[in-house]
Design a protein around this motif. Structure first.
Motif, short mmCIF file in Angstrom:
data_model
loop_
_atom_site.label_atom_id
_atom_site.label_comp_id
_atom_site.label_asym_id
_atom_site.label_seq_id
_atom_site.Cartn_x
_atom_site.Cartn_y
_atom_site.Cartn_z
N ILE A 160 43.78 51.00 48.98
CA ILE A 160 44.84 50.48 48.10
C ILE A 160 44.52 49.10 47.55
O ILE A 160 44.05 48.22 48.28
N ARG A 161 44.77 48.94 46.25
CA ARG A 161 44.74 47.61 45.61
C ARG A 161 46.12 47.38 45.02
O ARG A 161 46.68 48.25 44.35
N HIS A 162 46.66 46.18 45.30
CA HIS A 162 48.04 45.91 44.86
C HIS A 162 48.20 44.41 44.61
O HIS A 162 47.60 43.60 45.31
N HIS B 118 28.39 36.67 41.77
CA HIS B 118 29.70 36.68 41.10
C HIS B 118 30.33 38.03 41.42
O HIS B 118 29.66 39.05 41.30
N PRO B 119 31.61 38.06 41.82
CA PRO B 119 32.20 39.36 42.18
C PRO B 119 32.52 40.22 40.97
O PRO B 119 32.79 41.42 41.10
N GLY B 120 32.51 39.61 39.75
CA GLY B 120 32.94 40.33 38.56
C GLY B 120 34.45 40.49 38.58
O GLY B 120 35.06 40.46 39.65
N PRO B 121 35.08 40.64 37.42
CA PRO B 121 34.48 40.59 36.10
C PRO B 121 34.13 39.15 35.71
O PRO B 121 34.86 38.23 36.06
N MET B 122 32.98 39.01 34.99
CA MET B 122 32.54 37.67 34.58
C MET B 122 33.17 37.30 33.24
O MET B 122 33.34 38.17 32.39
N LEU C 26 33.25 32.01 40.82
CA LEU C 26 34.54 32.72 40.70
C LEU C 26 35.10 32.59 39.29
O LEU C 26 34.92 31.56 38.63
N ARG C 27 35.84 33.60 38.88
CA ARG C 27 36.53 33.63 37.59
C ARG C 27 37.83 32.83 37.70
O ARG C 27 38.40 32.71 38.79
N MET C 28 38.31 32.30 36.57
CA MET C 28 39.67 31.73 36.54
C MET C 28 40.63 32.91 36.54
O MET C 28 40.62 33.72 35.59
N GLN C 29 41.42 33.06 37.60
CA GLN C 29 42.26 34.26 37.72
C GLN C 29 43.64 34.02 37.13
O GLN C 29 44.65 33.89 37.84
N ASN C 30 43.64 34.01 35.77
CA ASN C 30 44.87 33.65 35.03
C ASN C 30 46.06 34.51 35.42
O ASN C 30 47.19 34.04 35.43
N GLU C 31 45.81 35.78 35.74
CA GLU C 31 46.92 36.70 36.02
C GLU C 31 47.69 36.30 37.28
O GLU C 31 48.80 36.76 37.50
N ARG C 32 47.07 35.46 38.13
CA ARG C 32 47.76 35.04 39.36
C ARG C 32 48.24 33.60 39.29
O ARG C 32 48.76 33.08 40.27
N MET C 33 48.02 32.96 38.14
CA MET C 33 48.42 31.55 38.04
C MET C 33 49.91 31.46 37.72
O MET C 33 50.45 32.30 37.00
N GLN D 211 43.36 39.01 50.47
CA GLN D 211 42.12 39.50 51.07
C GLN D 211 41.45 40.57 50.21
O GLN D 211 42.13 41.32 49.48
N HIS D 212 40.14 40.65 50.31
CA HIS D 212 39.36 41.71 49.67
C HIS D 212 38.16 41.94 50.59
O HIS D 212 37.04 41.56 50.27
N PRO D 213 38.41 42.54 51.78
CA PRO D 213 37.37 42.55 52.80
C PRO D 213 36.08 43.28 52.43
O PRO D 213 34.99 42.84 52.82
N SER E 224 41.94 33.16 44.67
CA SER E 224 40.89 34.14 44.92
C SER E 224 40.93 34.77 46.31
O SER E 224 40.65 34.13 47.32
N ARG E 225 41.22 36.08 46.34
CA ARG E 225 41.13 36.83 47.61
C ARG E 225 39.66 36.96 48.03
O ARG E 225 39.35 37.06 49.21
N VAL E 226 38.78 37.00 47.02
CA VAL E 226 37.34 37.09 47.32
C VAL E 226 36.90 35.85 48.09
O VAL E 226 36.18 35.94 49.08
N ALA E 227 37.38 34.68 47.65
CA ALA E 227 37.00 33.44 48.35
C ALA E 227 37.52 33.46 49.77
O ALA E 227 36.77 33.17 50.71
N1 ASP Z 1 37.11 41.65 41.26
C1 ASP Z 1 37.53 40.60 42.14
C2 ASP Z 1 38.92 40.87 42.67
O1 ASP Z 1 39.44 41.94 42.50
C3 ASP Z 1 37.38 39.25 41.54
C4 ASP Z 1 38.19 38.95 40.31
O2 ASP Z 1 39.02 39.75 39.88
O3 ASP Z 1 37.95 37.87 39.75
O4 ASP Z 1 39.50 40.00 43.30
#
Ligand code: ASP
Length: 333
Positions: free
Chosen positions: A121-123, A274-278, A235-242, A149-151, A182-185
């Protein structure tokens, strides 16, 4: 004739083995990580064969449930399940009954009726994987919950580093950019420090979580700090979570000028991930992204074998099967 004594417990069917989940890097030990990386390596060898499919998970059902956009994670989980001969179903929130207002709980109960072995699941909400774990009997794999998290991303990054640099312990990894969202971080800081690597976070102060040093890493706003690292993880700037209206950096142009990863800011031979998307030209210069030292496509390939290893491990109770003296997954198959 001797009496045959039947002990009461002998008449009971064997108990189902306990369910295991991969929701956070907190769920794994150093031994678990080493075992998963070893299993992934065996699977990588199997993918060199002409016929790439293994019968290992025949008859099992893996459901991918994605409430957020995804290219790499969703495709690799689906292919991983298929390469192991499991049945798969991929459900995206848009186009499903979620559009009609169905809650996560009801969607999970509906899918649970098919007796899936694994739900991936991704949510966007932190804790969504726990809810699905509570209302279904499936093993749950977190493919990203909000900024938490994104284990499996962290595991595939460890695998990439180990394959490319020969080890993880003692390496220095600089994670650059929007760490706050960033969950990746978060997963990577935990996973890298668990395996004995040193982590330095680099970015605008407003995008580095306060008190993050408690996770066992260092933090700085000075982009020149990346030169000292063996691996630069962008890491990308994750605008959708800002948060709406919050000004984390004066502008994207300013961000790129001060924290963008460019050839001039790197040492020759430094590996870049880079985890992508770049967003080329924002957090990463296109020349860096296309350089031979960039491991970005290697990470995608690692994603497939790590996700095969995670599905295999959860469903076969890996420790018993993949231990030192035991058979490798290929022999088991
Ligand atoms: N693809 C990764 C994630 O789902 C990184 C990102 O979206 O920037 O967290």
């Amino acid at each position: 004739m001797a009496d045959i004594r039947v002990m009461r417990d002998d008449l009971l069917p064997p108990k189902a083995p306990p369910r295991r989940h991969l929701i956070s890097i907190d769920d794994v030990t150093e031994d678990d990580v080493s075992r998963l990386l070893g299993t992934a390596r065996s699977f990588e060898r199997s993918l060199e064969r002409e016929v790439k499919k293994l019968p290992t998970l025949r008859g099992r059902l893996v459901i991918n449930l994605f409430y957020e956009s995804s290219t790499r994670t969703s495709s690799s989980f689906e292919l991983a399940a298929k390469r192991l001969s499991a049945d798969t179903m991929s459900i995206k929130s848009s186009g499903s009954s979620v559009d009609k207002g169905e809650s996560l709980k009801d969607t999970a109960l509906t899918l649970g009726a098919y007796d899936p072995d694994v739900i991936v699941i991704r949510h966007p909400y932190i804790g969504a994987p726990h809810l699905v774990a509570r209302v279904t009997d499936a093993h749950i794999v977190n493919a990203g919950d909000g900024k938490h998290q994104h284990p499996t991303q962290a595991l595939l990054d460890l695998y990439t580093i180990q394959q490319e640099l020969g080890r993880i312990e003692g390496l220095h990894v600089a994670i650059v950019g929007d760490v706050l969202h960033s969950r990746v971080a978060r997963s990577n800081i935990q996973a890298l420090t668990l395996m004995g690597a040193r982590v330095t976070l680099v970015g605008p102060p407003a995008l580095i979580p306060r008190g993050v040093e408690a996770m066992g890493c260092e933090a700085t706003a000075d982009i020149d700090a990346i030169k000292a690292a063996d691996v630069v993880y962008v890491l990308r700037m994750q605008n959708e979570r800002m948060q709406e209206g919050a000004n984390y950096v004066p502008s994207l142009r300013e961000y790129t000028a001060r924290w963008g990863v460019t050839p001039e800011r790197l040492r020759p031979g430094q590996k870049v991930m880079h985890p992508g998307p770049m967003n080329r030209g924002v957090e990463i210069d296109p020349t860096v992204a296309d350089d031979a030292d960039a491991l970005i496509v290697t990470q995608v390939r690692a994603g497939l074998v790590i996700r095969m290893a995670v599905l295999y491990d959860l469903l076969t109770h890996g420790p018993a099967l993949v231990g030192a003296a035991a058979k490798t997954p290929l022999e088991v198959a």
